[in-house]
Write an enzyme that holds these catalytic residues in place. Structure first.
Site, PDB file in Angstrom:
ATOM      1  CG  MET A  75      37.795  -3.388   5.738  1.00 22.55           C
ATOM      2  SD  MET A  75      36.888  -1.967   5.111  1.00 22.55           S
ATOM      3  CE  MET A  75      38.167  -1.007   4.345  1.00 22.55           C
ATOM      4  CE1 TYR A 125      40.761  -5.719  -3.318  1.00 19.89           C
ATOM      5  CE2 TYR A 125      40.735  -6.448  -1.017  1.00 19.89           C
ATOM      6  CZ  TYR A 125      40.125  -5.803  -2.096  1.00 19.89           C
ATOM      7  OH  TYR A 125      38.887  -5.258  -1.938  1.00 19.89           O
ATOM      8  CE  LYS A 147      46.102  -0.006  30.140  1.00 19.79           C
ATOM      9  NZ  LYS A 147      47.375   0.519  30.604  1.00 19.79           N
TER      10      LYS A 147
HETATM   11  C1  LIG Z   1      47.943  -0.534  31.411  1.00 16.37           C
HETATM   12  C2  LIG Z   1      48.506  -0.248  32.735  1.00 16.37           C
HETATM   13  C3  LIG Z   1      48.616  -1.258  33.702  1.00 16.37           C
HETATM   14  C4  LIG Z   1      48.323  -2.716  33.413  1.00 16.37           C
HETATM   15  O1  LIG Z   1      49.393  -3.286  32.662  1.00 16.37           O
HETATM   16  P1  LIG Z   1      49.403  -4.822  32.221  1.00 16.37           P
HETATM   17  O2  LIG Z   1      50.771  -5.012  31.687  1.00 16.37           O
HETATM   18  O3  LIG Z   1      48.364  -4.978  31.180  1.00 16.37           O
HETATM   19  O4  LIG Z   1      49.136  -5.631  33.423  1.00 16.37           O
HETATM   20  C5  LIG Z   1      49.021  -0.890  34.968  1.00 16.37           C
HETATM   21  N1  LIG Z   1      49.329   0.408  35.258  1.00 16.37           N
HETATM   22  C6  LIG Z   1      49.251   1.392  34.339  1.00 16.37           C
HETATM   23  C7  LIG Z   1      49.610   2.787  34.713  1.00 16.37           C
HETATM   24  C8  LIG Z   1      48.855   1.100  33.046  1.00 16.37           C
HETATM   25  O5  LIG Z   1      48.795   2.080  32.130  1.00 16.37           O
END
Ligand SMILES: *Cc1c(COP(=O)(O)O)cnc(C)c1O
Length: 408
Positions: free
Chosen positions: A343, A295, A70
């Site tokens: 930035m 800054y 993801k």
């Molecule tokens: C993000 C996620 C994972 C992976 O988690 P990690 O701690 O990065 O290994 C697994 N299951 C779900 C449902 C997640 O949202």
């Protein structure tokens, strides 16, 4: 998707290459950037981490590792990461969004893809897309099931595999155990749907007592018993990186590591960081004692100082708070960030670095070996120093930073 085309300027080569690109890059592409700031993605380390995680399976023949890619593969570029892991024989992938699943299909990824977020939009098109793209949704409500069912029926598509999620203490997504019976019955009685998985997610896998895993595991086993009443048990999965490494009982049929693939878990020291973020010194200036930098002049030279400007800032993903105590590597030695991170730039104090020069490599994340030594700055260190977690450090490296893929 089409590339925006610009009319060629007479006498100059066309702005877009005549060969169509397979993938439209969503971020600065390596060939397009002038700035020396970039993220190097070590695909060898990615494969190493995958194999290290596989080696931690207690039942390697029965349990599969489905990588969680993801948020653009935790900032590493999901298509390239998925392609590498697909070639390494990883059997499945998990993403959070339908969009992320579509992106991987567009990139030619054939593996099963589980869409964990469960948000399917308000219209029916996203569900049709799901069906056509052979993406597997995670479901946890009657309303989702009804909509999936009617889309599959109206499209005369074959039965759609779904993974049912049960809440075991996270209180985020997932059906309550009390409602599970109704949901399972609806799936089992629908020819349009096939119950392919039962899953959950730990609330406290990453830190705290290992005992915190017990009560969710207990609830998950209760859920399994409910499902069992309706026939064969689908594939079970619950563990993220920390859970699969800390609790063998959490491994079941599939494990879902994310951060571990990218080399960051305190539960397995043999993992190797996959991302390295580097830039170069673009400017040097001598400052007299007492002069301010950046800054708000938050830092003032306590002595005559040599200050280097580095073209990377918070819009690239360097936390502003990291500037208050953080450092970078130049010539293999740590040098402190001084003044506010802005930035697009930050400033470092290289007074103690003999020979410091424009074009010296500056490492913000990862390892460096140089004339003066060697060192490493990890995502954990930056996270600790800026009050967040390594996941946020990696996913915040922004689209302005091109990813260069390295095959060692
Ligand atoms: C993000 C996620 C994972 C992976 O988690 P990690 O701690 O990065 O290994 C697994 N299951 C779900 C449902 C997640 O949202």
């Amino acid at each position: 998707m089409t590339e925006p085309r610009m009319d060629p300027i007479p006498g100059l080569p066309p702005a877009t290459p005549s060969e169509p690109r397979v993938l439209r890059p969503r971020r600065a592409a390596p060939a397009d950037v002038v700035r020396p700031t970039r993220a190097e993605i070590n695909l060898g380390h990615l494969r190493h981490n995958y194999h290290e995680l596989c080696a931690k399976l207690v039942r390697p023949k029965e349990t599969e590792v489905w990588g969680v890619l993801k948020a653009d593969g935790y900032g590493h570029g999901a298509p390239a990461v998925a392609r590498t892991l697909e070639r390494a024989k990883m059997p499945g992938i998990c993403v959070a969004l339908l969009e992320e699943g579509v992106e991987l299909r567009e990139a030619g990824i054939e593996l099963p893809i589980l869409v964990m977020g469960g948000y399917l939009g308000r219209s029916l098109e996203p569900i049709l897309e799901m069906v056509h793209r052979r993406l597997t949704p995670v479901v946890y409500s009657l309303e989702q099931l009804e909509r999936l069912r009617s889309v599959v029926r109206s499209a005369s598509a074959p039965a759609l595999q779904v993974h049912l999620k049960v809440d075991t203490g996270m209180a985020r997504l997932g059906a309550n155990i009390e409602d599970l019976d109704t949901l399972v019955r609806l799936i089992v009685e629908s020819p349009e749907l096939e119950l392919a998985g039962l899953m959950s997610h730990f609330a406290c896998a990453d830190d705290g007592e290992a005992a915190a895993l017990e009560s969710p595991l207990h609830r998950f086993h209760q859920a399994v018993e409910i499902v069992r009443k309706y026939g064969s048990v689908p594939r079970l999965h619950m563990a993220n990186t920390a859970a699969m490494l800390r609790a063998e009982a959490a491994q079941f049929d599939i494990v879902r590591p994310g951060i571990g693939l990218f080399g960051t878990s305190r539960w397995l020291p043999s993992l190797k960081p996959v991302m390295r973020v580097r830039s170069e010194v673009v400017h040097l200036r001598k400052l007299p004692k007492g002069a301010g930098v950046g800054y708000g002049s938050l830092w003032r030279a306590g002595q005559e100082s040599l200050i280097a400007t580095v073209p990377v800032g918070y819009a690239d993903g360097v936390p502003r708070t990291w500037g208050e105590r953080g450092s970078v590597l130049i010539r293999g030695r740590r040098v402190p960030i001084v003044g506010a991170v802005s930035m697009d730039m930050l400033t470092v104090d290289v007074t103690e670095i003999p020979g410091a020069a424009v074009t010296d490599e500056v490492v913000l994340l990862g390892a460096q070996r140089g004339l003066l030594g060697e060192g490493e700055i990890t995502a954990e260190e930056i996270a600790r120093g800026s009050g967040t977690i390594p996941w946020e450090i990696l996913t915040n490296i922004s689209r302005r930073v091109p990813r260069f893929y390295r095959e060692p």
